[in-house]
Design a protein around this motif. Structure first.
Motif, mmCIF file in Angstrom:
data_model
loop_
_atom_site.group_PDB
_atom_site.id
_atom_site.type_symbol
_atom_site.label_atom_id
_atom_site.label_comp_id
_atom_site.label_asym_id
_atom_site.label_seq_id
_atom_site.Cartn_x
_atom_site.Cartn_y
_atom_site.Cartn_z
ATOM 1 N N PRO A 53 7.373 16.043 -23.482
ATOM 2 C CA PRO A 53 8.101 15.147 -22.580
ATOM 3 C C PRO A 53 7.426 15.053 -21.207
ATOM 4 N N VAL A 54 7.619 13.924 -20.561
ATOM 5 C CA VAL A 54 6.881 13.563 -19.354
ATOM 6 C C VAL A 54 7.742 13.714 -18.096
ATOM 7 N N VAL A 55 7.119 14.210 -17.026
ATOM 8 C CA VAL A 55 7.724 14.171 -15.697
ATOM 9 C C VAL A 55 7.231 12.896 -15.021
ATOM 10 N N ILE A 56 8.135 11.960 -14.736
ATOM 11 C CA ILE A 56 7.760 10.733 -14.036
ATOM 12 C C ILE A 56 7.867 10.969 -12.533
ATOM 13 N N ILE A 57 6.767 10.702 -11.836
ATOM 14 C CA ILE A 57 6.742 10.812 -10.375
ATOM 15 C C ILE A 57 6.844 9.404 -9.811
ATOM 16 N N ASP A 58 7.932 9.139 -9.131
ATOM 17 C CA ASP A 58 8.201 7.818 -8.569
ATOM 18 C C ASP A 58 7.801 7.822 -7.095
ATOM 19 N N ALA A 59 6.690 7.142 -6.792
ATOM 20 C CA ALA A 59 6.249 7.006 -5.398
ATOM 21 C C ALA A 59 7.013 5.852 -4.770
ATOM 22 N N GLY A 60 7.968 6.155 -3.931
ATOM 23 C CA GLY A 60 8.875 5.152 -3.393
ATOM 24 C C GLY A 60 8.187 4.061 -2.591
ATOM 25 N N HIS A 61 8.726 2.814 -2.729
ATOM 26 C CA HIS A 61 8.270 1.634 -1.984
ATOM 27 C C HIS A 61 6.846 1.236 -2.415
ATOM 28 N N GLY A 62 6.127 0.500 -1.590
ATOM 29 C CA GLY A 62 4.794 0.033 -1.936
ATOM 30 C C GLY A 62 4.639 -1.461 -1.740
ATOM 31 N N GLY A 63 3.408 -1.890 -1.429
ATOM 32 C CA GLY A 63 3.129 -3.304 -1.226
ATOM 33 C C GLY A 63 3.887 -3.884 -0.050
ATOM 34 N N ILE A 64 4.587 -4.981 -0.290
ATOM 35 C CA ILE A 64 5.324 -5.656 0.772
ATOM 36 C C ILE A 64 6.455 -4.791 1.331
ATOM 37 N N ASP A 65 6.892 -3.831 0.533
ATOM 38 C CA ASP A 65 7.994 -2.944 0.931
ATOM 39 C C ASP A 65 7.419 -1.649 1.501
ATOM 40 N N GLY A 66 7.393 -1.556 2.822
ATOM 41 C CA GLY A 66 6.814 -0.388 3.478
ATOM 42 C C GLY A 66 7.754 0.787 3.609
ATOM 43 N N GLY A 67 9.052 0.575 3.340
ATOM 44 C CA GLY A 67 10.020 1.645 3.547
ATOM 45 C C GLY A 67 10.292 1.831 5.024
ATOM 46 N N THR A 68 10.739 3.013 5.407
ATOM 47 C CA THR A 68 10.984 3.286 6.817
ATOM 48 C C THR A 68 9.647 3.490 7.535
ATOM 49 N N SER A 69 9.672 3.460 8.862
ATOM 50 C CA SER A 69 8.416 3.537 9.605
ATOM 51 C C SER A 69 8.626 4.136 10.992
ATOM 52 N N TYR A 70 7.498 4.497 11.611
ATOM 53 C CA TYR A 70 7.516 4.971 13.001
ATOM 54 C C TYR A 70 6.174 4.623 13.630
ATOM 55 N N LYS A 71 6.181 3.640 14.539
ATOM 56 C CA LYS A 71 4.974 3.254 15.284
ATOM 57 C C LYS A 71 3.758 3.077 14.368
ATOM 58 N N GLY A 72 3.917 2.285 13.348
ATOM 59 C CA GLY A 72 2.799 1.989 12.464
ATOM 60 C C GLY A 72 2.614 2.959 11.316
ATOM 61 N N ILE A 73 3.332 4.077 11.329
ATOM 62 C CA ILE A 73 3.294 5.028 10.207
ATOM 63 C C ILE A 73 4.307 4.554 9.176
ATOM 64 N N LEU A 74 3.841 4.286 7.952
ATOM 65 C CA LEU A 74 4.703 3.701 6.926
ATOM 66 C C LEU A 74 5.077 4.729 5.863
ATOM 67 N N GLU A 75 6.345 4.712 5.487
ATOM 68 C CA GLU A 75 6.836 5.614 4.453
ATOM 69 C C GLU A 75 6.071 5.462 3.147
ATOM 70 N N LYS A 76 5.778 4.223 2.742
ATOM 71 C CA LYS A 76 5.128 3.987 1.450
ATOM 72 C C LYS A 76 3.815 4.756 1.322
ATOM 73 N N ASP A 77 3.076 4.878 2.432
ATOM 74 C CA ASP A 77 1.784 5.569 2.401
ATOM 75 C C ASP A 77 1.972 7.078 2.245
ATOM 76 N N ILE A 78 2.952 7.630 2.938
ATOM 77 C CA ILE A 78 3.245 9.065 2.830
ATOM 78 C C ILE A 78 3.709 9.399 1.418
ATOM 79 N N ASN A 79 4.613 8.557 0.893
ATOM 80 C CA ASN A 79 5.123 8.790 -0.469
ATOM 81 C C ASN A 79 3.989 8.856 -1.484
ATOM 82 N N LEU A 80 3.050 7.906 -1.394
ATOM 83 C CA LEU A 80 1.962 7.842 -2.357
ATOM 84 C C LEU A 80 1.056 9.061 -2.254
ATOM 85 N N LYS A 81 0.732 9.469 -1.035
ATOM 86 C CA LYS A 81 -0.177 10.611 -0.864
ATOM 87 C C LYS A 81 0.439 11.903 -1.409
ATOM 88 N N ILE A 82 1.720 12.119 -1.135
ATOM 89 C CA ILE A 82 2.380 13.317 -1.659
ATOM 90 C C ILE A 82 2.526 13.215 -3.181
#
Length: 242
Positions: A53-82
């Motif tokens: 059985p598989v563990v699915i890792i869901d990297a939240g947001h992405g593309g046009i949907d940046g998620g939450t942010s702070y001064k140009g830091i986007l959630e989608k990028d942090i989610n993907l890297k982790i």
């Protein structure tokens, strides 16, 4: 490493017992209904590619949907890297894992069958992967935000299912050790993925982008690796315990 006080352990044990008893008494089942004979052949095809059985890792947001942010830091990028680091930890430890996006794109772009909002198409696409694969659990990675910049630390949300709660508690404990916090997992009642996915699922809010200390951890590659390692340890501890 600073350990929680005995009071925190007693509180955790009480909350675990109460949560599990409440879930079980509500009649919720951790097992999915058996597939009908007419669907068996179609459902077996993706299973041939995985030995377990598989563990699915869901990297939240992405593309046009940046998620939450702070001064140009986007959630989608942090989610993907982790998420990428978590994937490597699990695979290197011998666990089957699937990452639902490997770059900066919106999963809603792949969903052409649902005539709905982009947000709903995105969520439905994330859910459909769990339906297609022999999924043991889904771990969805996100970043938190609060107008109170003092709010900090990881938060793990669970379904109204006992195994989801126990998975969330295992991940929460490992993240608490890293962040030196003493949070308890929270019931994620309003969240689509937690309500729609049949398998045990959790949402991991890895920290508050609105908090300076958390933000430094979330944006640092070495700290991202530690966060991913803590999540992986929580997943593996849960899987080996059950």
């Amino acid at each position: 490493m600073q350990l929680p006080t005995p009071f925190v352990y007693k509180k955790r044990l009480s909350v675990i017992l109460l949560a599990v008893l409440a879930i079980l008494s509500a009649g919720e089942s951790c097992s999915a209904a058996a597939a009908s004979p007419s669907n068996e052949r179609d459902e077996q095809l993706p299973h041939l590619f995985f030995s377990r059985p598989v563990v699915i890792i869901d990297a939240g947001h992405g593309g046009i949907d940046g998620g939450t942010s702070y001064k140009g830091i986007l959630e989608k990028d942090i989610n993907l890297k982790i998420a990428q680091k978590l994937y490597l930890f699990l695979r290197s430890s011998g666990y089957e894992a699937v990452l639902n996006r490997s770059g900066d794109y919106a999963l809603s772009d792949d969903n052409r069958w649902l005539k709905s909002s982009r947000h709903r198409r995105d969520l439905a696409q994330r859910k459909s992967l769990a339906d297609e694969l022999p999924t043991t659990m889904l771990v969805s990675l996100h970043v938190n935000w609060n107008r109170n910049s003092n709010k900090s630390g990881p938060v793990v949300l669970y379904q109204n299912v006992a195994e989801s709660f126990l998975l969330a508690d295992s991940i929460q404990q490992h993240l608490n050790s890293l962040y030196r916090s003493s949070r308890l997992p929270m019931y994620g009642k309003p969240f689509y993925l937690l309500n729609q996915i049949k398998q045990p699922a959790v949402i991991v809010e890895t920290g508050f982008i609105s908090n300076e200390r958390d933000r430094k951890l979330l944006c640092d590659s070495a700290a991202q690796k530690q966060i991913a390692s803590a999540i992986a340890d929580g997943i593996m501890a849960h899987l080996t315990a059950w």
